[in-house]
Write a protein that holds these residues in place. Structure first.
Motif, PDB file in Angstrom:
ATOM      1  N   PRO A 654      -2.637   7.756 -16.098  1.00  0.00           N
ATOM      2  CA  PRO A 654      -2.739   8.069 -14.659  1.00  0.00           C
ATOM      3  C   PRO A 654      -3.868   7.316 -13.969  1.00  0.00           C
ATOM      4  N   LEU A 655      -4.956   7.013 -14.697  1.00  0.00           N
ATOM      5  CA  LEU A 655      -6.023   6.214 -14.098  1.00  0.00           C
ATOM      6  C   LEU A 655      -5.490   4.850 -13.683  1.00  0.00           C
ATOM      7  N   LEU A 656      -4.696   4.223 -14.534  1.00  0.00           N
ATOM      8  CA  LEU A 656      -4.118   2.914 -14.211  1.00  0.00           C
ATOM      9  C   LEU A 656      -3.262   3.004 -12.953  1.00  0.00           C
ATOM     10  N   GLN A 657      -2.500   4.052 -12.825  1.00  0.00           N
ATOM     11  CA  GLN A 657      -1.671   4.222 -11.626  1.00  0.00           C
ATOM     12  C   GLN A 657      -2.537   4.329 -10.376  1.00  0.00           C
ATOM     13  N   ARG A 658      -3.677   5.035 -10.503  1.00  0.00           N
ATOM     14  CA  ARG A 658      -4.567   5.185  -9.349  1.00  0.00           C
ATOM     15  C   ARG A 658      -5.250   3.857  -9.003  1.00  0.00           C
ATOM     16  N   ILE A 659      -5.596   3.070 -10.022  1.00  0.00           N
ATOM     17  CA  ILE A 659      -6.214   1.759  -9.794  1.00  0.00           C
ATOM     18  C   ILE A 659      -5.263   0.862  -9.006  1.00  0.00           C
ATOM     19  N   LYS A 660      -4.006   0.855  -9.395  1.00  0.00           N
ATOM     20  CA  LYS A 660      -3.029   0.024  -8.703  1.00  0.00           C
ATOM     21  C   LYS A 660      -2.753   0.543  -7.295  1.00  0.00           C
ATOM     22  N   ALA A 661      -2.760   1.845  -7.132  1.00  0.00           N
ATOM     23  CA  ALA A 661      -2.572   2.416  -5.789  1.00  0.00           C
ATOM     24  C   ALA A 661      -3.732   2.041  -4.879  1.00  0.00           C
ATOM     25  N   ALA A 662      -4.955   2.066  -5.425  1.00  0.00           N
ATOM     26  CA  ALA A 662      -6.128   1.675  -4.638  1.00  0.00           C
ATOM     27  C   ALA A 662      -6.067   0.198  -4.273  1.00  0.00           C
ATOM     28  N   PHE A 663      -5.544  -0.632  -5.164  1.00  0.00           N
ATOM     29  CA  PHE A 663      -5.376  -2.058  -4.878  1.00  0.00           C
ATOM     30  C   PHE A 663      -4.415  -2.248  -3.702  1.00  0.00           C
ATOM     31  N   LEU A 664      -3.297  -1.559  -3.750  1.00  0.00           N
ATOM     32  CA  LEU A 664      -2.308  -1.682  -2.671  1.00  0.00           C
ATOM     33  C   LEU A 664      -2.904  -1.257  -1.330  1.00  0.00           C
ATOM     34  N   LYS A 665      -3.644  -0.181  -1.343  1.00  0.00           N
ATOM     35  CA  LYS A 665      -4.216   0.340  -0.105  1.00  0.00           C
ATOM     36  C   LYS A 665      -5.252  -0.615   0.474  1.00  0.00           C
ATOM     37  N   GLU A 666      -6.051  -1.257  -0.403  1.00  0.00           N
ATOM     38  CA  GLU A 666      -7.188  -2.060   0.060  1.00  0.00           C
ATOM     39  C   GLU A 666      -6.830  -3.513   0.316  1.00  0.00           C
ATOM     40  N   TYR A 667      -5.922  -4.075  -0.474  1.00  0.00           N
ATOM     41  CA  TYR A 667      -5.751  -5.532  -0.463  1.00  0.00           C
ATOM     42  C   TYR A 667      -4.344  -6.014  -0.095  1.00  0.00           C
ATOM     43  N   VAL A 668      -3.408  -5.110   0.167  1.00  0.00           N
ATOM     44  CA  VAL A 668      -2.030  -5.512   0.430  1.00  0.00           C
ATOM     45  C   VAL A 668      -1.589  -4.940   1.777  1.00  0.00           C
ATOM     46  N   THR A 669      -1.041  -5.805   2.648  1.00  0.00           N
ATOM     47  CA  THR A 669      -0.526  -5.337   3.934  1.00  0.00           C
ATOM     48  C   THR A 669       0.805  -4.622   3.711  1.00  0.00           C
ATOM     49  N   PRO A 670       1.256  -3.863   4.687  1.00  0.00           N
ATOM     50  CA  PRO A 670       2.520  -3.130   4.513  1.00  0.00           C
ATOM     51  C   PRO A 670       3.708  -4.008   4.152  1.00  0.00           C
ATOM     52  N   ASN A 671       3.703  -5.275   4.608  1.00  0.00           N
ATOM     53  CA  ASN A 671       4.848  -6.139   4.280  1.00  0.00           C
ATOM     54  C   ASN A 671       4.592  -6.999   3.035  1.00  0.00           C
ATOM     55  N   GLY A 672       3.534  -6.685   2.279  1.00  0.00           N
ATOM     56  CA  GLY A 672       3.349  -7.321   0.977  1.00  0.00           C
ATOM     57  C   GLY A 672       2.460  -8.533   0.944  1.00  0.00           C
ATOM     58  N   ARG A 673       1.763  -8.858   2.027  1.00  0.00           N
ATOM     59  CA  ARG A 673       0.874 -10.013   2.026  1.00  0.00           C
ATOM     60  C   ARG A 673      -0.515  -9.589   1.528  1.00  0.00           C
ATOM     61  N   LEU A 674      -1.129 -10.408   0.693  1.00  0.00           N
ATOM     62  CA  LEU A 674      -2.472 -10.125   0.195  1.00  0.00           C
ATOM     63  C   LEU A 674      -3.517 -10.552   1.218  1.00  0.00           C
ATOM     64  N   VAL A 675      -4.641  -9.819   1.250  1.00  0.00           N
ATOM     65  CA  VAL A 675      -5.692 -10.155   2.215  1.00  0.00           C
ATOM     66  C   VAL A 675      -6.328 -11.499   1.880  1.00  0.00           C
ATOM     67  N   SER A 676      -6.330 -11.868   0.619  1.00  0.00           N
ATOM     68  CA  SER A 676      -6.687 -13.228   0.221  1.00  0.00           C
ATOM     69  C   SER A 676      -5.394 -13.953  -0.090  1.00  0.00           C
TER      70      SER A 676
END
Length: 908
Positions: A654-676
């Motif tokens: 479950p920690l891994l799932q939360r890490i990936k969820a935090a990545f999506l929230k912080e670094y991925v736009t709603p349409n899938g573009r990365l901030v970098s």
């Protein structure tokens, strides 16, 4: 009688082979042939099977071990007899006999039953010798020179001891280590051929000793021991700013000689206060700066029994007599390997006399030449010439890389260093006025003596040169520890470089023991809070830790070692270190987002404006950190599954799932573009499965568009490059992966090749098209990290891989994926089971694939054709062959096969 027995054995062996009986050979103990210095109570034993038929499998085995080879062959007085064990395991079988004793030699052999129930003959006898298993087994004391040492020049001290062996000697074993480096002699003869011993470890916590069979060096009567020390890594200059004495300021010696006489008695000769000390011809020796030898100061015969040492000083016992940190040497030592003669000797425009050895290598130059007493010859070392053709050393920074030899003047003299090494292709000669004859100079390559295992070649000669450069980058930088570079004032075990290159390294060479030793130092230098140093052994201090992609070496290398070698024991040993590192990241990550601390980022990526040190990285460093946080957590879960640690699986999944969820929230736009929007950002997000499946295809397309926007060039650095082509080929862009591989203009893998490189460069443009150089402060021309593309060449182009649920190439994947302009590629790999080969070519509209699979393994062969009906093996349809199972799909056909050699053809 002996001749009759020998003839019978030869007769039996011949007809056993002719009748198809399975043979047992290539016995290994702790991954080595007949090792000494084993300090593991239950060693791992491995063997190979061979025969002249397909589908050879082991159904059972029997092992036996004895302290006598004669009794072993008779099956008597065995230390262990496993009995017949019904199992197909032939790699890493755990010794299960009586407790093993310090210093004892053990002999062993194995026989097997094959898949038809037929027993093999007993294998040839192999052996191993135990090291000293307890601190109390050491009777020697640490000694130091008795004279006042010169703390500036630091000439190498000599130690000497004479003794009488009053009886006939049956066997003798020497155990030696040093604070610094040592070279030992007995009765004038060198002990062993290992160099730079005892090697480099985290000396305050782990200090290796070596073990030698010296029976043939001793004689009944008078004997003498002589040992030379150098400051080495222990107290020599390391890192920057002329820093030295990182582990201690005083060199010291620990020596023990255990003698067994033919009458059954024993004697122990030890380092103690009866020894004598002096100095000799080595005036100074430093890893970075080189060595100065004055042959006039050589004490001839000083390690012989009859030498007069009355003018020598005594020795003093060290105030630190700790032996609890002593460990046996498990990895292969540094030895001399390839020899090179100058391909040309020339005078530069600046008037310098320079030799070109044709290959950027790591080692030293041996000189055999005449000179007048007191004259000298000075050898300075460099990797490249500048754009005017002059000798170039700016990129060495403070490292002098200079060896000076002062002649004694008594005919032809032979000089070579002892406690240093250089990274070079070119050597400048000064101080010598005679004619330079290439016959007088020989360059020796030095590196850890890891067996070569893998090779690769293809129809493109530039790629073949790239493969050459990858292998030579590994040779030069795998010198007891995986160094970043071998020439400037650095040569340190950078963790980021090591993890990026590991899978390539494990293909080229058998690096199991090499990395097992180094990983123990990773764990030893790991901080109590779990943070892992930037480099190991750590000479930067407790604050130089915790960078994403560097410290993740603690998880990435152990897991990939398990995949390569299936050594479950090593994974178990490293598991606490793996878990501690993940826990460190966890504690640094509020809301499961790791956005704190220092990170190197995508080090030395390509950027048009970046001519400094890579700190202007365009990929957000915390985005990178989050990706590696997830990756390490996944690898920890993988290891927990292998080791049966169910509580950890339940905690970290479950920690891994939360890490990936935090990545999506912080670094991925709603349409899938990365901030970098960099290549590295998309590569890491895709490779580590940071994106949900619904967003991955468009992310891969954005990666391809980014590459196209740079005119089909890569822009990745140390962290993105290893995964770049893997991501492209995984997500359906094999053509772009080959476009990058075959790109030959800057930045690319082949640009340095076209510029004449013979190793991998630290920077994509270490040398610019006009032959000027990148920033000299960081511009190594032997820096293996970007050679990580080798892993893709081996696993994708040649197509050799192992299944994760059957690691160590027990179940092999052969899946070559042709592309680009290549018309042929061949990969071979020596595994613990034997050789794997995958060789394909495009020939007259056909795809031709030759495969070799070792005994006691199986393989799945993927053919890049749409119909299984088109596949032939040795001229027959595979559908008609009982030992091949065809599995069809829309895109490719797979074939399940056993051991043997196969010749597949299919129309394209």
């Amino acid at each position: 009688m002996q001749k009759l027995v020998l003839l019978c054995l030869i007769f039996f062996s011949f007809f056993a082979g002719a009748l198809g009986q399975t043979q047992v050979n290539s016995l290994l103990c702790e991954n080595r042939i007949n090792p000494t210095c084993v300090d593991i109570s239950q060693p791992l034993l491995s063997w190979q099977l061979s025969g002249n038929r397909r589908n050879i499998r082991q159904s059972a085995y029997e092992l036996r071990v004895s302290t006598s080879s004669k009794l072993l062959n008779q099956g008597k007085e065995l230390t262990w007899n496993s009995g017949k064990v019904t199992a197909d395991q032939s790699v890493h079988v755990v010794y299960g006999g009586s407790p093993l004793s310090s210093g004892k030699k053990y002999f062993w052999q194995v026989r097997i039953w094959d898949d038809k129930g037929q027993a093999s003959g007993w294998s040839p006898v192999a052996e191993w010798q135990m090291g000293l298993l307890q601190p109390g087994d050491w009777k020697a004391s640490w000694i130091e020179p008795g004279f006042i040492q010169d703390s500036i020049s630091r000439p190498s001290p000599l130690f000497r001891k004479t003794f009488q062996a009053g009886k006939k000697i049956q066997s003798a074993t020497a155990y030696i280590t040093a604070r610094g480096m040592y070279e030992a002699r007995i009765n004038g003869q060198r002990v062993g051929d290992a160099l730079l011993t005892p090697g480099w470890t985290s000396y305050r916590k782990r200090l290796q000793y070596q073990q030698y069979d010296v029976t043939n060096l001793l004689r009944q009567g008078a004997n003498a021991i002589g040992v030379t020390l150098g400051v080495g890594w222990y107290s020599g200059y390391l890192v920057w700013e002329n820093s030295k004495n990182h582990f201690g300021s005083r060199t010291g010696l620990l020596f023990q000689l255990n003698i067994q006489y033919t009458d059954g008695t024993e004697e122990v000769i030890t380092s103690d206060n009866s020894w004598r000390s002096s100095t000799g011809s080595i005036l100074n020796s430093e890893i970075y700066h080189g060595e100065t030898i004055d042959a006039r100061k050589e004490k001839e015969g000083w390690s012989d029994p009859g030498y007069d040492d009355h003018a020598w000083s005594g020795v003093q016992l060290s105030s630190d007599n700790n032996k609890s940190i002593l460990i046996a040497t498990i990895n292969e030592p540094v030895r001399k390997h390839e020899q090179f003669k100058p391909v040309r000797i020339f005078t530069t425009p600046a008037g310098e006399k320079v030799m070109d050895f044709g290959q950027n290598l790591v080692g030293w130059v041996q000189v055999q030449i005449k000179g007048r007493a007191g004259d000298s010859i000075v050898l300075q070392h460099a990797e490249v010439l500048d754009n005017k053709g002059n000798f170039y050393t700016e990129n060495l920074r403070r490292a002098q890389q200079k060896n000076t030899y002062i002649f004694k003047g008594n005919g032809t003299e032979l000089f070579e260093p002892h406690f240093t090494f250089q990274g070079f292709r070119y050597v400048k000669i000064t101080g010598f006025n005679g004619e330079l004859n290439p016959d007088n100079f020989t360059a020796f390559a030095l590196y850890s003596d890891m067996p070569a295992t893998g090779d690769f070649s293809c129809s493109n000669q530039l790629i073949n040169q790239l493969q050459h450069n990858i292998q030579w980058g590994q040779r030069g930088n795998f010198l007891d520890v995986p160094t970043d570079c071998p020439q400037r004032d650095e040569r340190l075990g950078w963790t980021g470089d090591a993890q990026a290159f590991f899978r390539t390294a494990a293909y080229n060479r058998q690096v199991n023991n090499f990395f097992a030793k180094w990983l123990k130092d990773v764990a030893a230098d790991q901080r109590s809070d779990g943070s892992v140093p930037f480099l190991v052994p750590n000479v930067l201090g407790d604050q130089s830790m915790g960078s994403a992609g560097w410290s993740d070496v603690a998880t990435i290398v152990p897991w990939n070692m398990y995949l390569a070698y299936a050594d479950k024991r090593l994974l178990e040993q490293q598991y606490p270190s793996m878990k501690a590192w993940v826990e460190y990241m966890h504690k640094q990550s509020p809301q499961d987002l790791w956005n704190t601390g220092f990170h190197f980022g995508d080090w030395l990526f390509y950027h048009p404006d970046d001519d400094l040190d890579g700190r202007a990285a365009i990929t957000d460093k915390y985005l990178i950190a989050q990706c590696f946080y997830a990756h390490s957590t996944q690898l920890l879960i993988n290891a927990a599954q292998v080791l049966g640690k169910t509580a950890d699986i339940a905690e970290y999944t479950p920690l891994l799932q939360r890490i990936k969820a935090a990545f999506l929230k912080e670094y991925v736009t709603p349409n899938g573009r990365l901030v970098s929007s960099s290549q590295t950002a998309y590569v890491l997000a895709l490779n580590f499965d940071m994106l949900p499946e619904s967003l991955r295809e468009q992310a891969a397309l954005r990666l391809v568009e980014n590459i196209k926007s740079y005119n089909n060039h890569l822009t990745t650095g140390f962290l993105g490059t290893p995964y770049l082509c893997h991501v492209l080929s995984r997500f359906g862009h094999l053509d772009m992966a080959y476009t990058l591989l075959l790109q030959d203009t800057y930045p690319s893998w082949l640009y340095p090749v076209k510029m004449g490189a013979t190793t991998i460069w630290e920077r994509w443009d270490g040398e610019k098209p006009d032959h000027t150089f990148e920033n000299a402060g960081m511009n190594s021309f032997n820096h293996y990290a970007y050679g990580a593309i080798g892993d893709w060449m081996y696993r994708v182009t040649a197509g050799i891989d192992t299944k994760e649920d059957a690691p160590g190439y027990r179940q092999i994947i052969i899946r070559p994926r042709p592309g680009g302009s290549l018309t042929q590629a061949t990969g071979t790999l020596q595994t613990y089971y034997g050789q794997i080969k995958s060789s394909w070519q495009l020939q007259n509209g056909q795809f031709v694939l030759d495969v070799e699979i070792p005994a006691n393994t199986t393989a799945t062969v993927y053919m890049p054709v749409k119909s299984g009906n088109a596949i032939m093996e040795s001229g027959k349809a595979v559908s008609e062959q009982k030992d091949i199972r065809l599995v069809s799909s829309d895109k490719e056909q797979s074939l399940e096969i056993g051991s043997g050699k196969y010749h597949f053809t299919a129309a394209q």
